[in-house]
Design a protein around this motif. Structure first.
Motif, PDB file in Angstrom:
ATOM      1  N   SER A   1      17.586 -19.735  32.909  1.00  0.00           N
ATOM      2  CA  SER A   1      17.503 -19.780  34.371  1.00  0.00           C
ATOM      3  C   SER A   1      16.219 -20.468  34.822  1.00  0.00           C
TER       4      SER A   1
ATOM      5  N   GLU B   1      16.700 -24.145  34.124  1.00  0.00           N
ATOM      6  CA  GLU B   1      17.700 -24.730  35.015  1.00  0.00           C
ATOM      7  C   GLU B   1      17.179 -24.853  36.434  1.00  0.00           C
TER       8      GLU B   1
ATOM      9  N   ALA C   1      23.064 -17.928  34.106  1.00  0.00           N
ATOM     10  CA  ALA C   1      21.916 -18.830  34.186  1.00  0.00           C
ATOM     11  C   ALA C   1      22.099 -19.862  35.303  1.00  0.00           C
TER      12      ALA C   1
ATOM     13  N   CYS D   1      21.507 -18.088  38.786  1.00  0.00           N
ATOM     14  CA  CYS D   1      20.073 -17.850  38.974  1.00  0.00           C
ATOM     15  C   CYS D   1      19.323 -19.167  39.136  1.00  0.00           C
ATOM     16  N   GLY D   2      19.718 -20.188  38.358  1.00  0.00           N
ATOM     17  CA  GLY D   2      19.055 -21.481  38.456  1.00  0.00           C
ATOM     18  C   GLY D   2      19.255 -22.151  39.804  1.00  0.00           C
TER      19      GLY D   2
END
Length: 241
Positions: free
Chosen positions: A96, A99, A29, A32-33
């Motif tokens: 994600s 975030e 996450a 990807c964030g």
């Protein structure tokens, strides 16, 4: 209270698997964030209005709703549109998306902290906008945003416990299931707390190492030590000759 039972929980395969799942969700996450946050930060700084509007709507939507709501929404609503994803994928996707909204503000503040004269100097050297961003702006912004990103990293680790509501076998769910079966809540939850503290400590050490690596003063000292060692070695070789 039984310390022996708590230690058995700590080293049990179930808790190890739960800790690994928590770490995997957190890292996935976060990565990807960060990517989504960088895209949104660049859209906020884009000269065209459509990009700024898209970024504003995204931030308004995902910062204005609870992350638990977003997890449940992704898991329960997407199948109604014919999109069926495993629980793990839904968890990473929801975290994600959430975030990315917070990382966008962190990265935007870092990009804005780099003085405009730095960009002007890059243009004077004949650099393209992409080269200026990659070689001048991003390296300086990285040192600025690292501390708040470290806080988000730790916050994401703790937020990963929320995915237990969609039956992802992460650390807190394992602890709750173990405690429900044996009614030894203290030992099971303390074992989970030990893993959370261990993972948090690892993240803090990693952040401290990154800060030292990106610190210009530290790099200058390492370069000076390397140069001094090279000069000393050269002088010794001349004396031998």
């Amino acid at each position: 209270m039984s310390l022996a039972l708590m230690w058995q929980y700590v080293i049990s395969p179930a808790f190890l698997q739960g800790a690994w799942m928590t770490l995997l969700i957190t890292v996935s996450a976060l990565l990807c964030g960060v990517v989504m946050g960088l895209i949104l930060a660049l859209l906020q700084e884009a000269p065209f209005r459509a990009g700024r509007i898209v970024a504003f709507i995204y931030l308004w939507l995902f910062r204005g709703t609870p992350v638990l709501f977003q997890i449940i929404f992704v898991y329960n609503v997407l199948p109604g549109f014919g999109i069926s994803l495993p629980a793990f994928t839904c968890a990473v996707l929801a975290l994600s998306l959430n975030e990315g909204a917070y990382m966008a503000e962190i990265l935007r503040s870092g990009l804005q902290a780099v003085k405009s004269g730095q960009r002007t100097a890059g243009m004077a050297l004949g650099m393209t906008p992409v080269q200026i961003m990659r070689k001048i702006v991003l390296p300086q912004a990285a040192r600025i945003v690292l501390p708040p990103m470290g806080n988000q990293m730790i916050s994401m680790l703790k937020s990963s416990a929320l995915v237990s509501v969609i039956a992802v076998q992460e650390l807190l769910l394992i602890a709750n299931q173990t405690a429900s079966a044996s009614f030894r809540y203290f030992e099971a939850l303390c074992a989970a707390g030990i893993y959370y503290l261990l993972l948090t400590s690892i993240f803090m050490l990693f952040q401290a190492w990154l800060e030292r690596s990106l610190d210009p003063k530290q790099r200058r000292r390492r370069w000076q030590r390397t140069a001094s060692a090279g000069v000393t070695q050269s002088g010794s070789q001349r004396e031998i000759s």
